[in-house]
Design an enzyme around this catalytic site. Structure first.
Site, short mmCIF file in Angstrom:
data_model
loop_
_atom_site.label_atom_id
_atom_site.label_comp_id
_atom_site.label_asym_id
_atom_site.label_seq_id
_atom_site.Cartn_x
_atom_site.Cartn_y
_atom_site.Cartn_z
N SER A 41 -3.88 -25.11 -8.88
CA SER A 41 -3.28 -24.67 -7.63
C SER A 41 -2.23 -25.71 -7.17
CB SER A 41 -4.37 -24.44 -6.58
OG SER A 41 -3.87 -23.78 -5.45
N ASP A 403 -4.91 -17.88 -9.02
CA ASP A 403 -5.16 -19.28 -8.66
C ASP A 403 -6.19 -19.93 -9.60
OD1 ASP A 403 -5.55 -21.67 -7.37
OD2 ASP A 403 -5.76 -20.80 -5.39
#
Length: 626
Positions: A41, A403
């Protein structure tokens, strides 16, 4: 020793919390060269920037990396919100994105009222028919109490009817409104009270006033229900028709977006020329590394950059770059990457058509040497619902990558080995524990549990958030607490209004977070630059490894006869011949060597136990590659 000047680095995800990392990395770079770098991320962004800076070290790469903080925190006026400007919707998603931005407004930071911005955002989120329905409901809500008290209320009430109306008003109105006392700002209460005040002004009898209260309550509930139903239906219809087209996210990462007057009223910052997120990432990576083309993994040389992403279609994590033969179509990637990056990839024709765009041919994703770093970063940072997911194809099926923090937000295990040559430093994030005001916490190099993360659960929202955090982070949390791990992970503390999804952090807050990151880097560098502390780290890892070797020895001693007998009689099937360079003709060709290995490992059970093993006993196990 040469090894003492190398390190690996892993960084935790956290959306805007990534501003913690540049100065921390620059501090570590004063003593170390980075060999392996990983993250997920926002940590993936920092990891890619670190790898680019290592490549461009001789051309001021780390100075450029540290300079990003001045860019984020050095603006004034509209330039104060450069971080928020990176997150740009497109024509299809701007109406919904206005609502997201409106909820982030605060008088003390942006100078805007969240209620006022939300009003304009909601106004622009539905079509003319929905606006007409809501307008009629608003007229009925505003006029209902006045209409009753001025024209429809009887002049005389039956005694029992007056008593019933009064009891219902006294009982129901506080019962419904009291739970909402802290949920709405005072401006909303003033607005909601307008029809009630007007209705009471025309009341000629206390029973009329009681009925006005009931009418106002019923119409208020009806108005709220109409709002919820209208926007829920609009949202459901929009997602049904557009979710896949927008890649399940409001911010594509590229494109050409300029805020309109309605966007500005809803809280979006004025454009100052800041490019969209993916464009900015690509430009910065190239500038920091000093390349004239989109930076590739091959450009990084002996720096091993590894990022985490999540394949939601398969329900599993992947490390990037990956050896899996993925395919892509230009139109899919044009939605999430700058056009120049997609053109540079120029993958070979793969045969077949894209399942999402049947008019587009599929191409082979380039190998590691030619794979753009920004594509891997983009696949790792696709925050669900906010930042669009990235589609790739395999075997004629679309795989949606989102993600990396879904499966491992802090992959401290990336570069682990039983006997490491140099430390893998970790930069992590955590809230301030109760009563602890230290901005940075670097745990001791032992098995202590002081400073362990602890969340005080005082409400249902906090309870639910704790469930989500535990669900996502339990493995990383437990891994980080092991001896040999905990002493090389610096934790940067942040308050609730810092980092995370706070796109509108003031420049002063950004700089404070960055300076905490620098302190974390300083603490790690100062600890491990001292030979005795690096030796202590290696010794702890050695003792932990020997403990695991002994557990393996116990098994080898106990089961040696079973597996020796297996080697004597087992004929290897043809389906397993591919395990060997030369297909075996008669049993396992290495049976003698395996028998000796089992015998030698089994002695550890007798000659151990290597007294001095740490009190925390980890598990040695086989796990599939990510």
């Amino acid at each position: 020793m040469e090894y003492d000047r190398y390190c690996d680095l892993t960084m935790r995800g956290g959306t805007t919390s990534g501003v913690v990392y540049p100065l921390a990395v620059a501090s570590l770079a004063r003593h170390y060269r980075f060999r392996q770098i990983g993250g997920a991320s926002a940590g993936a962004i920092a990891a890619a920037f670190t790898a680019a800076a290592e490549k461009g070290r001789e051309r001021g790469g780390f100075e450029k990396l540290a300079g990003l903080i001045d860019w984020f925190a050095g603006g004034s006026g509209a330039d104060r919100w450069r971080m928020a400007q990176l997150f740009q919707p497109n024509a299809k998603t701007r109406a919904l994105y206005r609502i997201v931005v409106a909820t982030m407004q605060k008088r003390e930071t942006t100078g805007r009222s969240a209620v006022a911005c939300l009003f304009f955002a909601l106004l622009g989120a539905v079509g003319l028919r929905a606006k007409a329905v809501l307008g009629l409901m608003a007229l009925l809500w505003l006029g209902g109490p006045v209409l009753w008290s001025a024209w429809l209320a009887p002049r005389e009430y039956l005694p029992w009817l007056a008593v019933v109306a009064t009891v219902l008003a006294v009982a129901c109105v506080p019962l419904v409104l009291w739970p909402l006392r802290n949920s709405l700002p005072w401006q909303a209460w003033v607005f909601v009270a307008v029809p009630l005040v007007l209705g009471l002004a025309f009341s000629r009898h206390y029973a009329t006033a009681a009925v006005v209260l009931l009418v106002w309550l019923v119409l208020t509930l009806a108005m709220v229900s109409a709002l919820i139903a209208t926007y829920a239906y609009a949202m459901q219809r929009y997602m049904k028709n557009n979710a896949r087209a927008i890649h399940f996210g409001l911010v594509p990462g590229t494109g050409d977006f300029t805020p309109s007057w309605l966007d500005r009223l809803a809280g979006m910052p004025k454009s100052t020329g800041v490019p969209p997120l993916a464009d900015w990432l690509a430009d910065q990576l190239d500038d920091i590394a000093g390349t004239e083309h989109a930076l590739t993994f091959g450009d990084l040389g002996d720096v091993n950059l590894v990022l985490m992403t999540t394949d939601l279609s398969e329900g599993r994590p992947y490390r990037l770059p990956s050896d899996v033969g993925w395919q892509y179509c230009d139109e899919c990637l044009d939605h999430v990457l700058p056009r120049r990056v997609v053109e540079q990839m120029n993958g070979a024709p793969a045969g077949g058509r894209c399942p999402l765009h049947e008019h587009m041919p599929l191409r082979e994703l380039p190998d590691r040497e030619r794979l753009p770093v920004v594509l891997a970063v983009r696949m790792s940072l696709s925050f669900p619902g906010l930042i669009a997911a990235v589609p790739l194809c395999r075997d004629g099926k679309v795989h949606w990558f989102s993600d990396g923090g879904i499966t491992s937000n802090f992959p401290i295990h990336f570069f682990d080995s039983l006997l490491p040559r140099w430390p893998t430093f970790g930069l992590s994030l955590q809230p301030y524990p109760n009563g602890d005001t230290a901005d940075v916490w670097l745990p001791e190099q032992d098995a202590s549990t002081t400073g362990t993360r602890y969340a005080t659960l005082t409400s249902m929202p906090r309870f639910l958030m704790s469930i989500l955090d535990t669900f996502l982070d339990w493995r990383d949390t437990m891994q980080s607490a092991l001896p040999g791990y905990r002493g090389r992970i610096a934790h940067v503390r942040q308050a609730e209004d810092e980092g995370g999804s706070n796109l509108f952090m003031p420049p002063a807050t950004i700089r404070k977070l960055a300076e905490r990151g620098q302190k974390a880097g300083d603490l790690l560098r100062e600890r491990f630059a001292q030979q005795q502390n690096t030796d202590r780290y290696r010794w702890i890892r050695l003792r932990t490894a020997l403990r695991e070797y002994r557990e393996l020895g116990v098994q080898a001693e106990d089961r040696e006869a079973l597996y020796t007998d297996l080697l004597d009689r087992f004929a290897i099937p043809e389906a397993l011949h591919e395990w060997f360079r030369t297909p075996p003709a008669d049993g396992d060709p290495f049976r003698d060597e395996i028998t000796v290995a089992l015998d030698d490992v089994g002695r550890l059970a007798q000659d151990g136990p290597f007294d001095g093993a740490p009190p925390v006993d980890p598990d040695l196990r086989l796990t599939p590659p990510e």
